[in-house]
Design a protein around this motif. Structure first.
Motif, PDB file in Angstrom:
ATOM      1  N   GLU A   1       0.737  -1.553  -0.255  1.00 45.97           N
ATOM      2  CA  GLU A   1       0.130   0.054  -0.445  1.00 45.97           C
ATOM      3  C   GLU A   1       0.801   1.228  -0.441  1.00 45.97           C
ATOM      4  OE1 GLU A   1      -3.321  -0.052   3.217  1.00 45.97           O
ATOM      5  OE2 GLU A   1      -4.092  -1.047   1.665  1.00 45.97           O
ATOM      6  N   GLN A   2       1.511   1.230   0.795  1.00 45.96           N
ATOM      7  CA  GLN A   2       2.734   1.941   0.919  1.00 45.96           C
ATOM      8  C   GLN A   2       3.462   3.050  -0.753  1.00 45.96           C
ATOM      9  OE1 GLN A   2       6.898   2.350   2.718  1.00 45.96           O
ATOM     10  NE2 GLN A   2       6.284   3.097   4.112  1.00 45.96           N
ATOM     11  N   ALA A   3       3.137   1.454  -1.175  1.00 47.41           N
ATOM     12  CA  ALA A   3       4.579   2.052  -2.430  1.00 47.41           C
ATOM     13  C   ALA A   3       3.475   2.067  -3.845  1.00 47.41           C
ATOM     14  CB  ALA A   3       5.065   0.730  -3.094  1.00 47.41           C
ATOM     15  N   PHE A   4       1.928   1.117  -3.087  1.00 49.52           N
ATOM     16  CA  PHE A   4       1.527   1.317  -4.800  1.00 49.52           C
ATOM     17  C   PHE A   4      -0.258   2.092  -4.301  1.00 49.52           C
ATOM     18  CE2 PHE A   4       4.245  -1.878  -5.447  1.00 49.52           C
ATOM     19  CZ  PHE A   4       4.623  -2.010  -6.047  1.00 49.52           C
ATOM     20  N   GLY A   5      -0.100   2.256  -3.504  1.00 50.68           N
ATOM     21  CA  GLY A   5      -1.627   2.962  -2.597  1.00 50.68           C
ATOM     22  C   GLY A   5      -2.939   2.037  -1.900  1.00 50.68           C
ATOM     23  N   PRO A   6      -3.883   1.748  -1.997  1.00 52.05           N
ATOM     24  CA  PRO A   6      -5.027   0.851  -1.657  1.00 52.05           C
ATOM     25  C   PRO A   6      -4.855  -0.415  -2.185  1.00 52.05           C
ATOM     26  CG  PRO A   6      -5.930   3.262  -1.372  1.00 52.05           C
ATOM     27  CD  PRO A   6      -4.831   3.320  -2.279  1.00 52.05           C
TER      28      PRO A   6
ATOM     29  N   VAL B   1      -1.535 -15.229   0.353  1.00 53.78           N
ATOM     30  CA  VAL B   1      -2.207 -14.609   0.156  1.00 53.78           C
ATOM     31  C   VAL B   1      -2.496 -14.267  -1.247  1.00 53.78           C
ATOM     32  CG1 VAL B   1      -2.386 -12.235   0.823  1.00 53.78           C
ATOM     33  CG2 VAL B   1      -0.986 -13.329   2.241  1.00 53.78           C
ATOM     34  N   SER B   2      -3.582 -13.846  -1.683  1.00 52.94           N
ATOM     35  CA  SER B   2      -3.952 -13.088  -3.094  1.00 52.94           C
ATOM     36  C   SER B   2      -4.514 -11.743  -2.845  1.00 52.94           C
ATOM     37  CB  SER B   2      -4.788 -14.039  -3.474  1.00 52.94           C
ATOM     38  OG  SER B   2      -4.344 -15.463  -3.769  1.00 52.94           O
ATOM     39  N   VAL B   3      -3.649 -11.231  -3.951  1.00 51.16           N
ATOM     40  CA  VAL B   3      -4.732  -9.424  -3.712  1.00 51.16           C
ATOM     41  C   VAL B   3      -4.631  -8.452  -4.464  1.00 51.16           C
ATOM     42  CG1 VAL B   3      -2.927  -8.830  -1.034  1.00 51.16           C
ATOM     43  CG2 VAL B   3      -2.104  -8.461  -3.704  1.00 51.16           C
ATOM     44  N   ARG B   4      -6.244  -7.410  -5.012  1.00 53.60           N
ATOM     45  CA  ARG B   4      -6.125  -6.616  -5.618  1.00 53.60           C
ATOM     46  C   ARG B   4      -5.794  -5.737  -5.349  1.00 53.60           C
ATOM     47  NH1 ARG B   4      -9.374  -6.929 -10.751  1.00 53.60           N
ATOM     48  NH2 ARG B   4     -10.466  -4.756 -10.041  1.00 53.60           N
TER      49      ARG B   4
ATOM     50  N   PRO C   1      -3.209   0.124 -14.202  1.00 54.96           N
ATOM     51  CA  PRO C   1      -2.668  -1.446 -14.222  1.00 54.96           C
ATOM     52  C   PRO C   1      -2.116  -1.830 -12.389  1.00 54.96           C
ATOM     53  CG  PRO C   1      -1.503  -0.328 -15.490  1.00 54.96           C
ATOM     54  CD  PRO C   1      -2.023   0.338 -15.349  1.00 54.96           C
ATOM     55  N   PRO C   2      -2.291  -2.730 -12.092  1.00 53.91           N
ATOM     56  CA  PRO C   2      -1.838  -3.710 -10.788  1.00 53.91           C
ATOM     57  C   PRO C   2      -0.576  -3.616 -10.606  1.00 53.91           C
ATOM     58  CG  PRO C   2      -2.209  -5.461 -11.634  1.00 53.91           C
ATOM     59  CD  PRO C   2      -2.666  -4.337 -12.649  1.00 53.91           C
ATOM     60  N   PRO C   3       0.917  -3.195  -9.959  1.00 55.59           N
ATOM     61  CA  PRO C   3       2.317  -3.240 -10.077  1.00 55.59           C
ATOM     62  C   PRO C   3       2.290  -4.756 -10.953  1.00 55.59           C
ATOM     63  CG  PRO C   3       1.056  -3.334  -7.932  1.00 55.59           C
ATOM     64  CD  PRO C   3       0.602  -2.872  -8.737  1.00 55.59           C
ATOM     65  N   SER C   4       3.768  -4.680 -12.217  1.00 53.28           N
ATOM     66  CA  SER C   4       4.146  -5.777 -11.686  1.00 53.28           C
ATOM     67  C   SER C   4       5.021  -6.800 -10.735  1.00 53.28           C
ATOM     68  CB  SER C   4       5.263  -5.987 -12.859  1.00 53.28           C
ATOM     69  OG  SER C   4       6.381  -5.219 -12.312  1.00 53.28           O
TER      70      SER C   4
ATOM     71  N   GLY D   1       7.429 -15.094  -0.031  1.00 59.45           N
ATOM     72  CA  GLY D   1       8.226 -15.961  -1.238  1.00 59.45           C
ATOM     73  C   GLY D   1       6.776 -16.457  -2.098  1.00 59.45           C
ATOM     74  N   ARG D   2       7.386 -17.013  -3.475  1.00 65.93           N
ATOM     75  CA  ARG D   2       6.933 -16.948  -4.286  1.00 65.93           C
ATOM     76  C   ARG D   2       5.346 -15.914  -4.567  1.00 65.93           C
ATOM     77  NH1 ARG D   2       3.846 -22.151  -4.654  1.00 65.93           N
ATOM     78  NH2 ARG D   2       4.511 -21.493  -6.588  1.00 65.93           N
ATOM     79  N   LEU D   3       6.485 -14.604  -5.070  1.00 61.35           N
ATOM     80  CA  LEU D   3       5.357 -13.844  -5.568  1.00 61.35           C
ATOM     81  C   LEU D   3       5.342 -13.981  -6.591  1.00 61.35           C
ATOM     82  CD1 LEU D   3       4.025 -10.829  -5.210  1.00 61.35           C
ATOM     83  CD2 LEU D   3       6.475 -10.161  -5.129  1.00 61.35           C
ATOM     84  N   ARG D   4       4.100 -14.169  -7.299  1.00 56.08           N
ATOM     85  CA  ARG D   4       4.038 -14.363  -8.782  1.00 56.08           C
ATOM     86  C   ARG D   4       2.307 -13.867  -8.953  1.00 56.08           C
ATOM     87  NH1 ARG D   4       2.369 -18.122  -5.269  1.00 56.08           N
ATOM     88  NH2 ARG D   4       0.824 -19.502  -6.125  1.00 56.08           N
ATOM     89  N   GLU D   5       1.780 -13.383 -10.372  1.00 49.75           N
ATOM     90  CA  GLU D   5       0.672 -12.984 -11.129  1.00 49.75           C
ATOM     91  C   GLU D   5      -0.452 -14.283 -10.458  1.00 49.75           C
ATOM     92  OE1 GLU D   5       0.847 -12.437 -14.867  1.00 49.75           O
ATOM     93  OE2 GLU D   5       2.000 -10.653 -14.549  1.00 49.75           O
ATOM     94  N   CYS D   6      -1.771 -13.348 -10.278  1.00 52.69           N
ATOM     95  CA  CYS D   6      -2.857 -14.598  -9.774  1.00 52.69           C
ATOM     96  C   CYS D   6      -4.204 -14.635 -10.612  1.00 52.69           C
ATOM     97  CB  CYS D   6      -3.470 -13.613  -8.601  1.00 52.69           C
ATOM     98  SG  CYS D   6      -4.513 -14.818  -7.852  1.00 52.69           S
ATOM     99  N   LYS D   7      -4.175 -15.804 -11.481  1.00 53.84           N
ATOM    100  CA  LYS D   7      -5.270 -14.942 -12.366  1.00 53.84           C
ATOM    101  C   LYS D   7      -6.739 -15.071 -11.960  1.00 53.84           C
ATOM    102  CE  LYS D   7      -3.225 -18.954 -15.327  1.00 53.84           C
ATOM    103  NZ  LYS D   7      -3.149 -19.798 -15.385  1.00 53.84           N
ATOM    104  N   VAL D   8      -6.519 -14.583 -10.953  1.00 50.21           N
ATOM    105  CA  VAL D   8      -7.884 -13.996 -10.217  1.00 50.21           C
ATOM    106  C   VAL D   8      -8.479 -12.451  -9.672  1.00 50.21           C
ATOM    107  CG1 VAL D   8      -9.982 -14.394  -8.682  1.00 50.21           C
ATOM    108  CG2 VAL D   8      -9.142 -16.422  -9.727  1.00 50.21           C
ATOM    109  N   LEU D   9      -7.709 -12.256  -8.761  1.00 53.78           N
ATOM    110  CA  LEU D   9      -6.835 -11.033  -8.536  1.00 53.78           C
ATOM    111  C   LEU D   9      -5.466 -10.714  -8.920  1.00 53.78           C
ATOM    112  CD1 LEU D   9      -7.479 -11.453  -4.688  1.00 53.78           C
ATOM    113  CD2 LEU D   9      -9.130 -11.254  -6.284  1.00 53.78           C
ATOM    114  N   ASP D  10      -4.762  -9.858  -8.246  1.00 49.88           N
ATOM    115  CA  ASP D  10      -3.782  -9.323  -9.320  1.00 49.88           C
ATOM    116  C   ASP D  10      -2.246 -10.094  -8.430  1.00 49.88           C
ATOM    117  OD1 ASP D  10      -5.088  -7.288 -10.237  1.00 49.88           O
ATOM    118  OD2 ASP D  10      -4.498  -6.357  -8.866  1.00 49.88           O
ATOM    119  N   LEU D  11      -1.922  -9.925  -7.668  1.00 52.40           N
ATOM    120  CA  LEU D  11      -1.384 -11.076  -7.672  1.00 52.40           C
ATOM    121  C   LEU D  11      -0.680 -11.748  -6.507  1.00 52.40           C
ATOM    122  CD1 LEU D  11       1.954  -8.024  -6.977  1.00 52.40           C
ATOM    123  CD2 LEU D  11       1.711  -9.370  -8.492  1.00 52.40           C
ATOM    124  N   LYS D  12      -0.005 -12.654  -6.073  1.00 52.41           N
ATOM    125  CA  LYS D  12      -0.248 -13.896  -5.101  1.00 52.41           C
ATOM    126  C   LYS D  12       0.703 -13.764  -4.560  1.00 52.41           C
ATOM    127  CE  LYS D  12      -1.375 -17.299  -7.772  1.00 52.41           C
ATOM    128  NZ  LYS D  12      -1.913 -18.585  -8.065  1.00 52.41           N
ATOM    129  N   PHE D  13       1.470 -14.483  -3.331  1.00 51.97           N
ATOM    130  CA  PHE D  13       2.061 -14.846  -2.691  1.00 51.97           C
ATOM    131  C   PHE D  13       2.592 -15.711  -0.974  1.00 51.97           C
ATOM    132  CE2 PHE D  13       1.437 -11.361   0.864  1.00 51.97           C
ATOM    133  CZ  PHE D  13       1.225 -10.353  -0.339  1.00 51.97           C
TER     134      PHE D  13
END
Lengths: 366, 366, 366, 366
Positions: free
Chosen positions: D169-174, D259-262, D267-270, D324-336
């Motif tokens: 959130e600090q880097a990319f907003g809410p 965890v998966s986040v949107r 667009p969301p961060p890479s 760890g395992r930071l990667r794209e999520c096919k449903v939300l944006d990112l997961k880890f």
């Protein structure tokens, strides 16, 4: 006791379970400095951090991460005053011979040379006096050696057993009978070692060759040297019979052993006398102020349910032995429970402490 | 052997670990029919399915789910020819006495009356002959009873131990010495029992009172009756010394025991002779064709790494004993490893088999 | 539905984890009879009981113990109407092709042919209708086949997931989004599989390739056939996005999955409606009265802490799916927990049930 | 940043799991000195070493062993500048109020006051700024207080979750949506806590109240203060929806979370941008040079199979968060995957670090 400022050491089998523990312990050592790492040719030529499947609970030490792994040939270890071997038994035999022939001092955790009649089998809290056979060992090589030798440490289970036995023999004279059942941790089998399907919710009541090792090594360690100082008497002046049952249990680290003993001395010591002897026992490693020696060689627990591997294995950095449940045995004389950290005192710590003793006693010239 | 069509039975302590196992086993029994369930007053008056924290791997049997739980008073169990007690030791003593006084036949898994000099302590694969003391037990009550009695079965660890010992004594005469170390499953401690923080990745080398039980019960079970048939000789004609160390291990079900024995007969039997005696051993429960008796009382494993609790505990529905690793002992004569299912043969199955034997021998009139 | 009296079957990969489970299940099967066992050339020519490292909780079935193991070549399996493959992925691909070319009906648990555009990927409780592509599969071979074909079943985790998803789609129309996190048992990795040092007191948050399999297989299974019946539509008419995180946990058997779903239908069904749809779901395997089908395809638990692998994995012989904790999801629509027995429905039972369905539907002529 | 030489502190609930960890951590603390220990009246008046069932892997610290345990009343803690509460929720509520009323600074790990609208719920690596509400909290008491206050830290699972969320959130907003599944260690349930029969070879897919806590606490922690500074905005300016599934796994220490986040930002961060934001995140606790703060707030693992609880939970003394395992999520944006040491950062370390921050910011006058 004064130790040197810095002694360069090498580690063979550096990517294995015992090798990794060597690296963790040596990285914090006051004067041993890791100078070379040896592993199989698969890993050689690459950075240690790349090729090791690191399984320790602390990260790979920074100074080691980028060190280039060598093949296990003496050439690359020439500057090492001491070489620690955590090699697998399949390869340890020949490699250690080659290192010795190249005038290197080898402290090995492998089983290959333990039965050699001129190689000392040393548990540092018990029989460092056996180092005195090294000149004879050197003299038998052709050509005779001036610096190279091999010292082995014992099987992890034997190590836990012989420390309290040595304390009892020192106080009350020779033991006659020992019955021991071990509950051994999975880390004793290395990595990948025991498949999880074999040990979760399970006991495996057999560890290949382990019972024979415990039954035989105990006599070599607790015995003295022959009168000419050129061999080991294997406790034969007062024969010691040991019966071992070895089992694998779902514990990560720490071997537990249920031990019953019979003394030759009649009447045998009381529980109170034995307790005092165990607690007061001071090994040569402690007298020499070896930095890896524990403050207390044998910690005696009075709580009825200790020692326990998870709670007690890291006490004194796993360098001492825990004893508990000391009580009378209805069949032999006394019985008790031992806990030894199989990866520390039972393996890497013993090799390192043996080397510290050898330095202190000037067996190694550094 | 012909058994009756249907015998009504009750279960005390029905919501506990042993009680649940009683219910699973009795639900599939050929002639015992669950007629009444007893538990604490907290549960009484409610449907069994509501009040039990069911922990078995099969669902609550349908016929039991809606049965109303009773308080543990004999009134509610009057129609039961047999009452099985899986009660906790805190309450079992008095409740079982009250049931006996009410002319009920009680088969108890609790420890409270095991040392009573006229209560038989029966391992069904070993000493059903001890049932013959029951008339004397009845006669000592005031008023004397015509039907009520108490039979106990042994501690789960003792049960596993005495079956092979009985087979060896039958073939080779009295034993003199036994050293045993147990590795006991968590289910032996009931529910909630052992906290997970105490046993995961750990061994607890102590189980309160267990060693004393093993050391004492063994002699009562393996001994005969006194010459007048009104007491137990406790193996005193040829005294048997047993030394036990009991540990708790992270295994769900199945107690493993490492056993060493010395015979009075010299020379002792060979490994081969002992193996044959174990395998050929046939108990009275089998001869009477009790439905809960195993086909093979003692299954002898020849693979070096068996028996193992996870693989062997359910063999023969946990009603037999597994023996493996039979070999010479360097201190006593022979040693071997035993596995017993602590919840089946070690508890509920023994009570049920004892009751089957009592029915077959007409100790109970049904 | 009438099934034949006896159908000869073969098992490939007979010594592996899945192969052993095939043997246990087939040994008690009403009409499949094990006729041939295939394994690697190391084992071929020897008795099965000798070469297998048997890890099941029941002994090796008697009829199989002395059966001579064959190499995995179709010659030795010619009399088998059905061949079950529990082969490792390293070898399964080519061997299964050779068997198909020899006109054998192969039901495979291996992943190799799951993505083949004419090989059906069948979860027996979900999409047996996909068997209709088999004539087309046969026609594409050269020469065209009259009897041979390959049917695969799904990855064990996918299998647990798609059964409740199919039930929900049947009742409420297409799903749009699925987020799933798995907690997978060690038996899913075969033997020796996961080293105990990696998984005791630990979680491994990664299983190679597993997430991709779950994300892809789900659409093939839940989708229909293309309009010409010669391919699979991969759920493309109403695209389904699946996001999976797969972890390994210290559980022996039974995969647990936490699932959140979003429906295309707005408003989505209520918790009550979804519960009813899951419980009422009846698969074609049940309608065809396949002997390996569960009585209840999806068992819905209402207790807040179920399903649990140790308590629920053996319910219905592990042939059904357990669902619990059905509730609203604050991000998608609904969420719930799934438990599937990875070795039974997740592997061997699915292959066997698929074969039963193929027999019932006369895809195989027996 | 300069800290005082010595600050006297008390520990409430000193014999419990969290209390023991407080004692271990405080015994090695550079300026906090344990001055008083509080426990139930059962333990009061006796030496700590006598009454505690010590379950830590290091012995009871010498300075604490003989300290006399007090009842949990403010009288006995008057000289303490800070009181840490590891009390159980059954008693924590009232006791903490009494301590606050007595002008003591209470840092609590208990859940009781977390939802109080003027009690800050502080994860030290995230929102120490919430300490600014303390003057308002004091002013609302009657009589108004000059020194007393209560600060709580978060649930152990929430703590692990919000640190990476705060960095993102600090880097990319809410953030807008979070789906999280936890695999929680048994130590999170205290002692005796989870019965071993419930969790060995098992998963319990439910922890009472835990999901609600994660879903609610996250918004309080990640939100700011209301514009008047007298309340918390609960992230309401940009509502955050969290869906949690909480499970208990057979792991001793260390909670793992998938965890998966949107993001609201489109667009969301890479993945690469998110990785950098996590790694660069520096908390106020670090800027203030708090001695208990980790060097790296969030350690990002690039190996595909990390973090793992057994290997990573003790890194940085368990004071940081592993991702760890930071990667794209096919449903939300990112997961880890997140790993947090539930007993250190998830409990005792957070309370201590919160107190260090309060000292550094002069919220406490020492």
């Amino acid at each position: 006791m004064s130790f040197p400022q810095e002694v360069k050491v090498g580690v063979l089998g550096a990517t294995g379970t015992v090798g990794q523990r060597f690296i963790v312990l040596l990285s914090g050592h006051p004067f041993f400095r890791i100078h070379a790492l040896g592993a199989s040719s698969r890993s050689a030529g690459q950075a240690y951090g790349k090729v090791t499947k690191w399984k320790q609970a602390v990260p790979v030490p920074k100074g080691v991460r980028d060190m280039i792994v060598q093949e296990c040939k003496s050439n690359a270890f020439k500057e090492c005053a001491i070489v620690f071997s955590g090699l697998d038994a399949e390869v340890a035999g020949d490699i250690e011979l080659e290192f010795r022939a190249a005038e290197l001092a080898v402290f090995s955790n492998a089983k290959n040379h333990r039965r050699d009649p001129v190689v000392p089998l040393i548990v540092p809290l018990v029989n460092p006096s056996h180092l005195s056979i090294i000149p004879h060992q050197r003299s038998l090589q052709s050509p005779a050696l001036s610096k190279g030798f091999i010292v082995t440490n014992a099987n992890c289970s034997t190590t836990g057993l012989v420390v309290p036995l040595a304390a009892l023999e020192q106080a009350f004279g020779p033991l006659e009978l020992v019955v021991v059942t071990t509950l051994q941790a999975i880390s004793g089998a290395g990595y990948p070692g025991v498949p999880s399907l074999d040990i979760m919710d399970n006991i495996v009541p057999h560890i290949g060759g382990e019972e024979e090792k415990m039954e035989w090594e105990t006599s070599k360690i607790l015995g003295g040297l022959t009168d000419d100082g050129q061999g080991f008497d294997l406790h034969e002046k007062s024969p010691l019979r040991v019966s071992a049952t070895c089992t694998r249990v779902p514990v990560i680290e720490g071997h537990t052993e249920a031990v019953s003993v019979r003394f030759t001395q009649r009447p045998p010591p009381s529980v109170g006398q034995a307790r005092e002897a165990l607690e007061k026992y001071i090994s040569e490693a402690q007298q020499l102020q070896c930095p890896s020696a524990p403050e207390q060689a044998i910690y005696v627990h009075d709580e009825p349910d200790r020692p326990q591997p998870r709670l007690d294995r890291d006490f004194q950095k796993g360098a001492g032995v825990n004893v508990g449940r000391l009580r009378e045995c209805k069949v032999l004389d006394l019985k008790f429970v031992v806990l030894v950290n199989n990866v520390n005192l039972g393996a890497a710590t013993s090799s390192i402490m043996n080397a510290e003793i050898a330095v202190a006693k000037k067996v190694i010239d550094v």
